[in-house]
Motif scaffolding. Structure first.
Motif, PDB file in Angstrom:
ATOM      1  N   GLY A 106     -38.650  19.514  -6.589  1.00 35.08           N
ATOM      2  CA  GLY A 106     -39.098  18.995  -5.303  1.00 35.08           C
ATOM      3  C   GLY A 106     -38.947  19.964  -4.153  1.00 35.08           C
ATOM      4  N   THR A 107     -38.337  21.123  -4.389  1.00 31.80           N
ATOM      5  CA  THR A 107     -38.213  22.127  -3.327  1.00 31.80           C
ATOM      6  C   THR A 107     -39.298  23.186  -3.504  1.00 31.80           C
ATOM      7  N   GLU A 108     -39.459  24.004  -2.472  1.00 30.24           N
ATOM      8  CA  GLU A 108     -40.637  24.869  -2.407  1.00 30.24           C
ATOM      9  C   GLU A 108     -40.316  26.341  -2.211  1.00 30.24           C
ATOM     10  N   LEU A 109     -39.291  26.653  -1.408  1.00 30.35           N
ATOM     11  CA  LEU A 109     -39.135  28.019  -0.901  1.00 30.35           C
ATOM     12  C   LEU A 109     -37.845  28.669  -1.403  1.00 30.35           C
ATOM     13  N   LEU A 110     -37.851  29.077  -2.656  1.00 33.94           N
ATOM     14  CA  LEU A 110     -36.742  29.829  -3.218  1.00 33.94           C
ATOM     15  C   LEU A 110     -37.062  31.316  -3.067  1.00 33.94           C
ATOM     16  N   ALA A 111     -36.290  32.024  -2.245  1.00 34.58           N
ATOM     17  CA  ALA A 111     -36.612  33.414  -1.912  1.00 34.58           C
ATOM     18  C   ALA A 111     -35.583  34.367  -2.495  1.00 34.58           C
ATOM     19  N   ALA A 171     -39.916  32.898   4.615  1.00 31.73           N
ATOM     20  CA  ALA A 171     -39.603  32.997   3.192  1.00 31.73           C
ATOM     21  C   ALA A 171     -40.579  33.916   2.470  1.00 31.73           C
ATOM     22  N   TRP A 172     -41.866  33.771   2.758  1.00 35.97           N
ATOM     23  CA  TRP A 172     -42.886  34.576   2.095  1.00 35.97           C
ATOM     24  C   TRP A 172     -43.000  35.976   2.686  1.00 35.97           C
ATOM     25  N   GLY A 173     -42.603  36.132   3.950  1.00 35.24           N
ATOM     26  CA  GLY A 173     -42.665  37.435   4.600  1.00 35.24           C
ATOM     27  C   GLY A 173     -43.752  37.549   5.641  1.00 35.24           C
ATOM     28  N   SER A 174     -44.757  36.658   5.591  1.00 42.73           N
ATOM     29  CA  SER A 174     -45.828  36.660   6.576  1.00 42.73           C
ATOM     30  C   SER A 174     -46.611  35.363   6.440  1.00 42.73           C
ATOM     31  N   ARG A 175     -47.360  35.024   7.492  1.00 43.87           N
ATOM     32  CA  ARG A 175     -48.218  33.838   7.421  1.00 43.87           C
ATOM     33  C   ARG A 175     -49.289  34.004   6.358  1.00 43.87           C
ATOM     34  N   GLU A 176     -49.826  35.208   6.253  1.00 40.97           N
ATOM     35  CA  GLU A 176     -50.875  35.469   5.268  1.00 40.97           C
ATOM     36  C   GLU A 176     -50.358  35.255   3.856  1.00 40.97           C
ATOM     37  N   ALA A 177     -49.162  35.818   3.557  1.00 39.88           N
ATOM     38  CA  ALA A 177     -48.601  35.666   2.214  1.00 39.88           C
ATOM     39  C   ALA A 177     -48.292  34.211   1.903  1.00 39.88           C
ATOM     40  N   ALA A 178     -47.932  33.435   2.940  1.00 34.87           N
ATOM     41  CA  ALA A 178     -47.610  32.026   2.740  1.00 34.87           C
ATOM     42  C   ALA A 178     -48.853  31.145   2.659  1.00 34.87           C
ATOM     43  N   GLY A 179     -50.048  31.750   2.840  1.00 34.60           N
ATOM     44  CA  GLY A 179     -51.283  30.980   2.795  1.00 34.60           C
ATOM     45  C   GLY A 179     -51.523  30.153   4.036  1.00 34.60           C
ATOM     46  N   LEU A 180     -50.882  30.537   5.154  1.00 32.38           N
ATOM     47  CA  LEU A 180     -51.039  29.797   6.403  1.00 32.38           C
ATOM     48  C   LEU A 180     -52.156  30.406   7.236  1.00 32.38           C
ATOM     49  N   PRO A 181     -52.901  29.590   7.961  1.00 32.33           N
ATOM     50  CA  PRO A 181     -53.955  30.146   8.820  1.00 32.33           C
ATOM     51  C   PRO A 181     -53.341  30.957   9.958  1.00 32.33           C
ATOM     52  N   ALA A 182     -54.053  31.980  10.379  1.00 32.88           N
ATOM     53  CA  ALA A 182     -53.583  32.773  11.511  1.00 32.88           C
ATOM     54  C   ALA A 182     -53.580  31.905  12.758  1.00 32.88           C
TER      55      ALA A 182
END
Length: 507
Positions: A63-68, A250-261
């Protein structure tokens, strides 16, 4: 009591660590990625129960998402250290090895920086598999690399200016506050490239000294990620949760996390309006809205007729102090980092305390900003290589020419912080507009409204000017009284021009 001989978690270590201390930010590459650079090291503790051996499985709770993962160099204390001087601090490090400072970002916000739950979970500090004798390596010639499923994702070193805080400084600093005992572990921070792992991933970390005799290495520290139980009891404590900020970090950038700019504050349409609007008119519109402290006093355009419009990227200089210039003035300092990181459409705004007796940039840095697509540079200090800078395409506003380099009055201290330039407060992201009348700061939330009001006023003023040219007296015409306004609105309504439409909407 835990014994090395019976507990495989500690098989690679000389002793069960009494303390595991981790550094928050230590690498320049990671600080640049995060957009913040600490002035001094800061730390958090991890429990010894979080240690794991190479080859161990690590659970991401269901159920968790962001293991870095965070590949790091681990220092292991060989002789006790209490209040040791900087010059002797490295002598107290007995061994060096690889570590992975795992964190579950879903629990990060709950502990507000202490990282107790997100980084203290069982197995979240793998160490090993081999120890490197610290006496045989140079602490400024170590390398750390991380692979995710066989692909190299982190690769950095401790050489030169790669570290914000040298390892000896970290040891000396910690020893000011408590005794570092034999077997204690210091996790020295991760470089850029840390990211998210999912069940099924294999993460490997290796630390080596490639230039030392024999090129000693820790070997690859291997961790396999698996799905674990995730039944957290809400009656006992806060539950895991994530937001887009945690995803980005966690991902390092919005782009890597799949988030819109994020939508730009200064879009093309607003930029075009501000390029057309004069600074004098914009300042009047701001004053009418109660915003008066907006003038960056002192700087003027190096090239008459130039116009500058962009969002602020700030750089702060502090008064010269020789010891601080030694530590902050050379190498890849804050000034160079700011010019290397400026984005297209940004204006570098420099706080030099109004002191024009030294150059705050020269031709090389101006060229770098131009190559990066910066919209301009504003400094309340001086400019070196003035003629060359004035010949470039990038607009520069300054207090004039001065040949002195850094080190006369200034220390480049930090960037992307709130500054005071020319007597006005400037925050990163504020909108900067400059022309031959000077430079002003516009709060982003007011920019559209102020631009529209200014252009409407410009249209009105242009109409008034034609009436004055036709011989009409200014009394009642400037500003418009009711009779003249009715005539103005009747003549301009429905012209189809953008300015007239703006005036109609405002009326």
């Amino acid at each position: 009591m835990t014994h090395l001989a019976t507990d495989p978690r500690f098989a690679a270590l000389p002793a069960v660590p009494g303390k595991i201390i981790a550094v928050h930010l230590a690498y320049e590459s990671r600080a640049a990625q995060r957009g913040r650079r600490p002035a001094a090291p800061s730390y958090f503790f991890k429990p010894a129960s979080s240690v794991a051996a190479s080859g161990a499985e690590l659970e991401r709770p269901a159920g968790t998402e962001l293991l870095a993962f965070e590949g790091e160099i681990a220092l292991i204390i060989g002789t006790p250290a209490r209040s040791v001087p900087l010059a002797q601090a490295w002598d107290h490090v007995g061994w060096v090895t690889a570590s992975n400072d795992w964190g579950l970002y879903d629990l990060r916000g709950n502990d507000k920086g202490s990282n107790v739950r997100n980084k203290g979970r069982d197995g979240y500090t793998p160490l090993g598999p081999q120890l490197i004798d610290a006496r045989g390596v140079d602490p400024e010639a170590l390398r750390v690399r991380t692979w995710r499923n066989g692909v190299l994702v982190q690769d950095d070193s401790t050489a030169g200016d790669r570290l914000i805080f040298p390892f000896a400084q970290i040891v000396a600093d910690l020893s000011q506050h408590f005794t570092l005992e034999v077997g204690d572990v210091i996790l020295t921070g991760t470089p850029a490239g840390s990211s998210v792992a999912v069940p099924g991933d294999v993460i490997e970390v290796e630390v080596d000294a490639p230039d030392a005799p024999g090129a000693p290495s820790s070997g690859r520290l291997v961790t396999r990620v698996v799905e674990g139980a995730g039944e957290f009891d809400p009656a006992l404590g806060s539950l895991p949760s994530v937001n887009d900020l945690q995803r980005e970090e966690a991902w390092g950038s919005r782009e890597a996390a799949g988030l819109p700019a994020p939508a730009p504050i200064l879009n093309d349409r607003l930029r075009a309006k501000l390029l057309e609007a004069p600074v004098a008119g914009l300042s009047q519109a701001l004053r009418q809205r109660g915003i008066r402290s907006i003038f960056i006093d002192g700087p003027t355009s190096n090239t008459p007729g130039a116009k500058i419009v962009g969002t602020a990227k700030t750089l702060r200089f502090v008064p010269l102090r020789e010891d601080l210039f030694t530590s902050h003035g050379g190498g890849y300092n804050a000034q160079k980092r700011a010019f290397d990181a400026v984005e297209p459409g940004e204006v570098i705004v420099i706080e030099a305390r109004g002191n024009a007796g030294s150059g705050t940039l020269g031709d090389i840095l101006a060229l770098r900003a131009q190559a990066r697509g910066a919209a301009g540079i504003v400094t309340d200090g001086g400019v070196r290589d003035y003629a060359q800078v004035a010949s470039f395409d990038i607009p520069v506003f300054s207090q004039g020419a001065h040949p002195a380099v850094l080190g006369r009055y200034h220390v480049p201290w930090e960037h992307d912080v709130t500054i005071a330039c020319g007597g006005v407060t400037v925050q990163p992201g504020d909108i900067i507009v400059g022309d031959d009348d000077g430079v002003i700061v516009i709060p982003p939330a007011l920019a559209e409204e102020v631009a529209d009001a200014t252009l409407a006023q410009e249209a009105e003023d242009a109409w008034i000017a034609t009436q004055v040219e036709a011989g009409h007296p200014v009394d009642g015409l400037f500003p418009l009284n009711a009779e003249w306004r009715a005539r103005y609105e009747a003549e301009t309504r429905g012209t189809g021009t953008e300015k007239a439409e703006t005036q109609d909407a405002a009326g």
